[in-house]
Motif scaffolding. Structure first.
Motif, PDB file in Angstrom:
ATOM      1  N   THR A 261       0.849  -1.192   0.000  1.00 53.44           N
ATOM      2  CA  THR A 261       0.000   0.000   0.000  1.00 53.44           C
ATOM      3  C   THR A 261       0.885   1.243   0.000  1.00 53.44           C
ATOM      4  N   GLU A 262       0.635   2.130  -0.963  1.00 56.84           N
ATOM      5  CA  GLU A 262       1.460   3.328  -1.052  1.00 56.84           C
ATOM      6  C   GLU A 262       0.736   4.437  -1.803  1.00 56.84           C
ATOM      7  N   LYS A 263       1.206   5.642  -1.579  1.00 62.00           N
ATOM      8  CA  LYS A 263       0.712   6.790  -2.325  1.00 62.00           C
ATOM      9  C   LYS A 263       1.576   6.988  -3.574  1.00 62.00           C
ATOM     10  N   GLY A 264       0.966   7.529  -4.612  1.00 54.36           N
ATOM     11  CA  GLY A 264       1.717   7.750  -5.847  1.00 54.36           C
ATOM     12  C   GLY A 264       2.197   6.443  -6.467  1.00 54.36           C
ATOM     13  N   ALA A 265       1.296   5.456  -6.554  1.00 55.64           N
ATOM     14  CA  ALA A 265       1.667   4.122  -7.040  1.00 55.64           C
ATOM     15  C   ALA A 265       1.894   4.131  -8.550  1.00 55.64           C
ATOM     16  N   ASP A 266       2.915   3.375  -8.988  1.00 57.50           N
ATOM     17  CA  ASP A 266       3.234   3.255 -10.412  1.00 57.50           C
ATOM     18  C   ASP A 266       2.309   2.260 -11.101  1.00 57.50           C
ATOM     19  N   LEU A 267       2.052   2.514 -12.366  1.00 61.79           N
ATOM     20  CA  LEU A 267       1.353   1.541 -13.213  1.00 61.79           C
ATOM     21  C   LEU A 267       2.400   0.659 -13.860  1.00 61.79           C
ATOM     22  N   ILE A 268       2.254  -0.658 -13.726  1.00 70.10           N
ATOM     23  CA  ILE A 268       3.256  -1.606 -14.213  1.00 70.10           C
ATOM     24  C   ILE A 268       2.722  -2.334 -15.435  1.00 70.10           C
ATOM     25  N   LEU A 269       3.489  -2.273 -16.511  1.00 69.39           N
ATOM     26  CA  LEU A 269       3.136  -2.962 -17.741  1.00 69.39           C
ATOM     27  C   LEU A 269       4.190  -4.019 -18.048  1.00 69.39           C
ATOM     28  N   PHE A 270       3.725  -5.211 -18.403  1.00 68.93           N
ATOM     29  CA  PHE A 270       4.596  -6.322 -18.801  1.00 68.93           C
ATOM     30  C   PHE A 270       5.516  -6.717 -17.642  1.00 68.93           C
ATOM     31  N   PRO A 287       5.219   6.230 -13.758  1.00 73.55           N
ATOM     32  CA  PRO A 287       5.189   6.802 -12.404  1.00 73.55           C
ATOM     33  C   PRO A 287       3.842   7.413 -12.023  1.00 73.55           C
ATOM     34  N   LYS A 288       3.327   6.969 -10.877  1.00 70.19           N
ATOM     35  CA  LYS A 288       2.115   7.492 -10.243  1.00 70.19           C
ATOM     36  C   LYS A 288       0.830   7.296 -11.055  1.00 70.19           C
ATOM     37  N   MET A 289       0.910   6.574 -12.154  1.00 64.98           N
ATOM     38  CA  MET A 289      -0.265   6.444 -13.022  1.00 64.98           C
ATOM     39  C   MET A 289      -1.310   5.487 -12.465  1.00 64.98           C
ATOM     40  N   LEU A 290      -0.908   4.517 -11.631  1.00 64.74           N
ATOM     41  CA  LEU A 290      -1.909   3.641 -11.025  1.00 64.74           C
ATOM     42  C   LEU A 290      -2.774   4.435 -10.045  1.00 64.74           C
ATOM     43  N   SER A 291      -2.157   5.332  -9.297  1.00 63.64           N
ATOM     44  CA  SER A 291      -2.929   6.196  -8.395  1.00 63.64           C
ATOM     45  C   SER A 291      -3.901   7.068  -9.181  1.00 63.64           C
ATOM     46  N   PHE A 292      -3.421   7.597 -10.294  1.00 60.33           N
ATOM     47  CA  PHE A 292      -4.295   8.432 -11.123  1.00 60.33           C
ATOM     48  C   PHE A 292      -5.423   7.611 -11.723  1.00 60.33           C
ATOM     49  N   LEU A 293      -5.098   6.400 -12.217  1.00 55.92           N
ATOM     50  CA  LEU A 293      -6.104   5.530 -12.825  1.00 55.92           C
ATOM     51  C   LEU A 293      -7.155   5.121 -11.802  1.00 55.92           C
ATOM     52  N   ALA A 294      -6.729   4.886 -10.576  1.00 51.86           N
ATOM     53  CA  ALA A 294      -7.644   4.400  -9.550  1.00 51.86           C
ATOM     54  C   ALA A 294      -8.456   5.518  -8.904  1.00 51.86           C
ATOM     55  N   HIS A 295      -7.866   6.708  -8.768  1.00 50.90           N
ATOM     56  CA  HIS A 295      -8.532   7.755  -7.975  1.00 50.90           C
ATOM     57  C   HIS A 295      -8.507   9.136  -8.620  1.00 50.90           C
ATOM     58  N   ASN A 296      -7.996   9.249  -9.844  1.00 45.43           N
ATOM     59  CA  ASN A 296      -7.872  10.562 -10.499  1.00 45.43           C
ATOM     60  C   ASN A 296      -6.971  11.516  -9.715  1.00 45.43           C
ATOM     61  N   ASP A 297      -6.025  10.946  -8.977  1.00 57.05           N
ATOM     62  CA  ASP A 297      -5.109  11.742  -8.170  1.00 57.05           C
ATOM     63  C   ASP A 297      -3.765  11.013  -8.162  1.00 57.05           C
ATOM     64  N   VAL A 298      -2.726  11.674  -8.681  1.00 57.52           N
ATOM     65  CA  VAL A 298      -1.427  11.004  -8.809  1.00 57.52           C
ATOM     66  C   VAL A 298      -0.800  10.695  -7.456  1.00 57.52           C
ATOM     67  N   ASN A 299      -1.283  11.323  -6.397  1.00 56.03           N
ATOM     68  CA  ASN A 299      -0.723  11.078  -5.061  1.00 56.03           C
ATOM     69  C   ASN A 299      -1.650  10.260  -4.166  1.00 56.03           C
ATOM     70  N   ALA A 300      -2.723   9.715  -4.753  1.00 58.18           N
ATOM     71  CA  ALA A 300      -3.679   8.945  -3.960  1.00 58.18           C
ATOM     72  C   ALA A 300      -3.073   7.620  -3.499  1.00 58.18           C
ATOM     73  N   GLU A 301      -3.589   7.118  -2.399  1.00 59.96           N
ATOM     74  CA  GLU A 301      -3.116   5.844  -1.853  1.00 59.96           C
ATOM     75  C   GLU A 301      -3.837   4.689  -2.529  1.00 59.96           C
TER      76      GLU A 301
END
Length: 443
Positions: A261-270, A287-301
């Motif tokens: 669990t972390e803030k600003g989580a990376d989106l991992i491909l392959f 960088p930080k795209m998983l947080s953005f994808l999940a919550h529309n916030d690059v620093n979201a947990e």
């Protein structure tokens, strides 16, 4: 190798769903393309578009017939293979199952009228109006059956006491938190896949040298439609990610190999994964795209997979399936976008051999993407068949006859596949569009 009844039940259900989803997808998406083609043909007084609608309708009726058989098999197998699940969830999902049947009958009635009333109206718009209830019926059929799967992911609307349902609110069960995103995703991807399947046929004909006004218009209509549906599919994917982050965080974490669990989580491909150490190699990190994808916030947990018991999380190979699905979707969107751009600004490139080959490739890729989507939906929910209430191992039959049933249904699906292929070939290969166009509109 010996398989127990649970594994055999899963194998048979997988086989049935994998076969049925092809015809179900076409059954939902093709009516939309038929309606669009006929409407353009009427408004432009263009016989090519009218012929497209007529020929697609004839092929569509064959796929509907096969879909009826395989859909019936699914209903049968729910009771035979998963009796414990039906005992608990049967009351909650009875309403959408009934409504799905009603929607299909509604579609079938108007499809019969639509099919046999060509040129029976002085005003052809009256015939076109008949395509609308066919679209409504097929789309509602997909909607209602998808709510059942949504219920399995986010069950609600019932009270379970000592393994027995005491009270049921079927409306609340049907309109559960997963329903909006799942039904929207299923519908738009069905429209997208159907558009590319029809585009594949036109592009293949053009690669064979059959470049006519008919094939050009078929290609333009289908790929342009695919472009619009691809945009909607992207929206559906974004909404699905946000739904998972809120309601099924363990599934999102498994798909993305997100362990802590972390803030600003990376989106991992392959990449590749060492499950023991949870080390990921050769991956692309956004960088930080998983947080953005999940919550529309690059620093979201974003909740990590280690927050959940290991026996209640999906197998981690789902990440590879997700990568394939996303890659195929991106490729199809790129191909459709290039076609739309070329058709507007570089028309001489629209029928380029490489672009046509890419469109042909998008046909099977669109169906594979549909299959991958359903596999992810089911495997990503593991080990639950009814999330939080019942595991797959608790729901399956203990009968010893599942193995024989597997071979029986495999034979049935092979037979249906061969019959469908032969009938469609005879219907269209021996009846080219140009000859039919000349016959029908020679006056």
């Amino acid at each position: 190798m010996e398989f127990d009844s649970v594994m055999l039940s899963r194998m048979l259900t997988t086989l049935t769903l994998a076969f049925h989803i092809i015809f179900a997808t076409i059954g939902v998406g093709v009516p939309v393309l038929i309606s669009i083609a006929e409407f353009i043909g009427i408004k432009k007084n263009d016989p090519h578009y009218t012929l497209l609608a007529r020929r697609w309708t004839r092929g569509f009726t064959i796929t509907v017939a096969i879909g009826v058989v395989t859909g019936t098999c699914i209903g049968l197998q729910l009771s035979l293979l998963w009796p414990s699940f039906m005992r608990i969830a049967g009351q909650a999902i009875a309403l959408p199952l009934f409504m799905e049947t009603f929607a299909f009958f509604f579609e079938a009635i108007f499809l019969g009228i639509y099919l046999y009333t060509w040129e029976r109206f002085k005003n052809p718009m009256y015939h076109w109006f008949l395509s609308i209830p066919v679209i409504i019926g097929s789309s509602l059929s997909a909607f209602f059956i998808t709510t059942v799967n949504a219920f399995m992911n986010t069950p609600q609307g019932f009270e379970l006491v000592d393994g027995v349902i005491k009270t049921v609110d079927p409306i609340q069960a049907m309109f559960n938190p997963a329903t909006p995103t799942k039904t929207f995703h299923v519908l738009v991807t069905a429209y997208l896949a159907s558009a590319f399947v029809l585009a594949m046929i036109a592009a293949f004909q053009m690669l064979k040298g059959n470049i006519t006004d008919y094939t050009k218009k078929a290609l333009h209509l289908t790929v342009t439609s695919a472009f619009l549906f691809a945009i909607l599919t992207g929206v559906a994917g974004d909404l699905s990610a946000k739904f998972l982050a809120e309601h099924q965080p363990e599934k999102l974490a498994a798909l993305e190999w997100h362990f802590e669990t972390e803030k600003g989580a990376d989106l991992i491909l392959f990449g590749t994964l060492d499950e023991e150490s949870q080390k990921i190699k050769y991956a692309i990190h956004l960088p930080k795209m998983l947080s953005f994808l999940a919550h529309n916030d690059v620093n979201a947990e974003v909740t990590g997979l280690n927050e959940f018991p290991k026996d209640e999380t999906a197998p981690l190979y789902v990440h590879y399936l997700f990568d394939f699905k996303v890659t195929f979707a991106a490729f199809m969107t790129l191909v459709a976008s290039l076609f739309v751009v070329f058709s507007r600004w570089r028309r001489e490139w629209v029928h380029n051999q490489w672009l046509l080959r890419a469109i042909v490739l998008c046909g099977p890729l669109s169906i594979i993407s549909i299959e991958l989507g359903w596999i992810l939906a089911e495997i990503g929910r593991q080990p639950w068949i009814l999330r939080g209430y019942m595991k797959v191992t608790e729901a399956a039959t203990t009968s010893n006859g599942v193995g024989a049933m597997l071979w029986l249904f495999l034979g049935l699906y092979i037979m249906l596949g061969v019959i469908c292929t032969v009938v469609l070939r005879k219907m269209f290969i021996n009846n080219p569009a140009e000859a039919e166009l000349e016959y029908r509109f020679k006056d």
